[in-house]
Design a protein around this motif. Structure first.
Motif, PDB file in Angstrom:
ATOM      1  N   HIS A 179      42.890  52.738  39.102  1.00  6.98           N
ATOM      2  CA  HIS A 179      42.590  52.597  40.154  1.00  6.98           C
ATOM      3  C   HIS A 179      42.422  54.277  40.372  1.00  6.98           C
ATOM      4  CE1 HIS A 179      46.954  52.901  38.914  1.00  6.98           C
ATOM      5  NE2 HIS A 179      46.829  53.396  39.911  1.00  6.98           N
ATOM      6  N   ARG A 225      45.346  53.391  34.474  1.00 10.13           N
ATOM      7  CA  ARG A 225      45.835  51.615  35.102  1.00 10.13           C
ATOM      8  C   ARG A 225      47.341  52.452  34.437  1.00 10.13           C
ATOM      9  NH1 ARG A 225      40.570  49.544  32.162  1.00 10.13           N
ATOM     10  NH2 ARG A 225      40.343  48.533  33.398  1.00 10.13           N
ATOM     11  N   SER A 285      39.482  44.639  37.047  1.00 10.39           N
ATOM     12  CA  SER A 285      39.071  45.311  35.990  1.00 10.39           C
ATOM     13  C   SER A 285      41.148  44.793  35.652  1.00 10.39           C
ATOM     14  CB  SER A 285      39.471  46.907  36.225  1.00 10.39           C
ATOM     15  OG  SER A 285      40.428  46.707  37.494  1.00 10.39           O
ATOM     16  N   HIS A 286      41.084  43.825  35.810  1.00  9.21           N
ATOM     17  CA  HIS A 286      42.879  43.731  35.197  1.00  9.21           C
ATOM     18  C   HIS A 286      42.505  42.749  34.263  1.00  9.21           C
ATOM     19  CE1 HIS A 286      42.186  40.505  37.919  1.00  9.21           C
ATOM     20  NE2 HIS A 286      43.117  39.697  37.363  1.00  9.21           N
ATOM     21  N   PHE A 341      48.954  46.022  44.153  1.00 12.15           N
ATOM     22  CA  PHE A 341      47.786  45.570  42.673  1.00 12.15           C
ATOM     23  C   PHE A 341      49.000  45.575  41.340  1.00 12.15           C
ATOM     24  CE2 PHE A 341      48.282  50.214  43.977  1.00 12.15           C
ATOM     25  CZ  PHE A 341      47.986  50.649  43.049  1.00 12.15           C
ATOM     26  N   GLY A 376      42.686  41.020  41.405  1.00 10.97           N
ATOM     27  CA  GLY A 376      43.846  42.628  40.773  1.00 10.97           C
ATOM     28  C   GLY A 376      44.297  43.268  41.374  1.00 10.97           C
ATOM     29  N   TYR A 377      44.267  43.095  43.247  1.00 15.69           N
ATOM     30  CA  TYR A 377      44.187  43.729  43.628  1.00 15.69           C
ATOM     31  C   TYR A 377      44.817  42.998  45.689  1.00 15.69           C
ATOM     32  CZ  TYR A 377      40.266  44.011  47.057  1.00 15.69           C
ATOM     33  OH  TYR A 377      39.419  43.909  47.458  1.00 15.69           O
ATOM     34  N   THR A 397      45.139  46.802  36.388  1.00 12.91           N
ATOM     35  CA  THR A 397      44.339  47.622  37.358  1.00 12.91           C
ATOM     36  C   THR A 397      43.577  48.884  37.645  1.00 12.91           C
ATOM     37  OG1 THR A 397      44.821  45.597  38.834  1.00 12.91           O
ATOM     38  CG2 THR A 397      43.267  47.227  39.752  1.00 12.91           C
TER      39      THR A 397
END
Length: 304
Positions: A194, A123, A161-162, A188, A26-27, A192
């Motif tokens: 963040h 997100r 988490s994506h 990212f 995701g990043y 994702t």
């Protein structure tokens, strides 16, 4: 006249070297994606605007944070970040399956002052009420103007988490601090989780966020107001298309049925003919349909 600098402070990378990390975790962080001198030049160009911009209002933007956009007219060098070939290749990889063309979603400068609280984890895809986990809506590139450290509020990311995990992952997993230096790029996905960290240092933390989204979405920053035709016509064609002066096939974002770049020559006095702007598959299907209709129409005309 807006001056756009697209010269050689951008360093070339193979997008494949970072795609796996982006899509798997995701990043990804690309170190030394541009020269440090380029970011120093941008920081100097934006310094006065940082100083004159008031603090944000509201808990999400941050009451000890400053933000402003329209960076393509505030710095001669920001276009090099926007048009960075590796970042754009990553955006095409992440977004290309769901759109005909990508678009610039925003350019925003951010300054976190001492005492800034950690940002609410979020997100960016939640700007749009679309299906979660079915597609990616945008991709972000964070460019540090000063060192990003844990103490001064570097971006916090939740790996993995994506995508479909956005349906269930509310931040219970491990979090990382994306420490980076000017010249690095923190990339990212919009899915994702963040947020900015809290600034517990005595110094400000400055950065630039450049994001790209699906070309058929309404962007976060209204690009046609940020860069109206009399400004955008001075941009390189590829850049003006990225900010929206091109139709997203089929026919989205048109002006009088034409590409909005017709406004670069002023508001047309004469009436314009609408012109199809179709994807190749649509054009082929339409051509077959029209060809099949013509003989029948001709025969009907003879009988009448």
């Amino acid at each position: 006249m807006i001056m756009i600098d697209l010269t050689s402070d951008v360093l070339q990378f193979e997008a494949t070297t970072t795609t796996d990390g982006l899509m798997d975790d995701g990043y990804t962080i690309i170190h030394s994606a541009v020269s440090r001198e380029l970011l120093e030049a941008i920081d100097a160009e934006l310094d006065e605007r940082f100083r004159s911009t008031p603090f944000c209002e509201g808990g999400f933007y941050g009451e000890r944070t400053k933000r402003f956009g329209r960076l393509l007219i505030r710095s001669d060098h920001v276009a090099q970040l926007v048009m960075h070939p590796t970042i754009r290749a990553l955006a095409e990889t992440a977004l290309g399956p769901w759109c005909d063309r990508i678009q610039l979603n925003l350019t925003q400068a951010i300054e976190l002052h001492p005492g800034a609280l950690p940002q609410f984890p979020h997100r960016d895809q939640d700007m749009w009420a679309g299906d979660i986990g079915q597609r990616e809506y945008l991709i972000n590139a964070m460019w540090p103007l000063t060192s990003f450290t844990e103490e001064n509020g570097a971006t916090l990311l939740w790996p993995g988490s994506h995508g479909r995990r956005a349906l269930t992952d509310a931040g219970e997993g491990p979090m990382i601090v994306a420490e980076a230096e000017p010249g690095d790029a923190i990339v990212f996905l919009g899915s994702t989780l963040h947020g900015a960290g809290g600034n517990d240092s005595a110094d400000v933390r400055r950065g630039i966020i450049v994001s790209y989204s699906l070309g058929w979405l309404k962007p976060y920053e209204n690009q046609w107001l940020a860069y109206p035709p009399h400004i955008a016509r001075g941009f390189p064609r590829e850049l003006s298309e990225l900010i929206g002066y091109a139709q997203h096939r089929p026919n989205l974002g048109n002006f009088e049925g034409r590409c909005p770049s017709v406004l670069f020559d002023g508001d047309p006095d004469a009436a314009l003919a609408a012109v199809d702007a179709l994807r190749p598959d649509q054009a082929e299907m339409l051509a077959d349909y029209v060809a099949a209709q013509r003989p029948a129409s001709t025969a009907e005309g003879r009988r009448s």
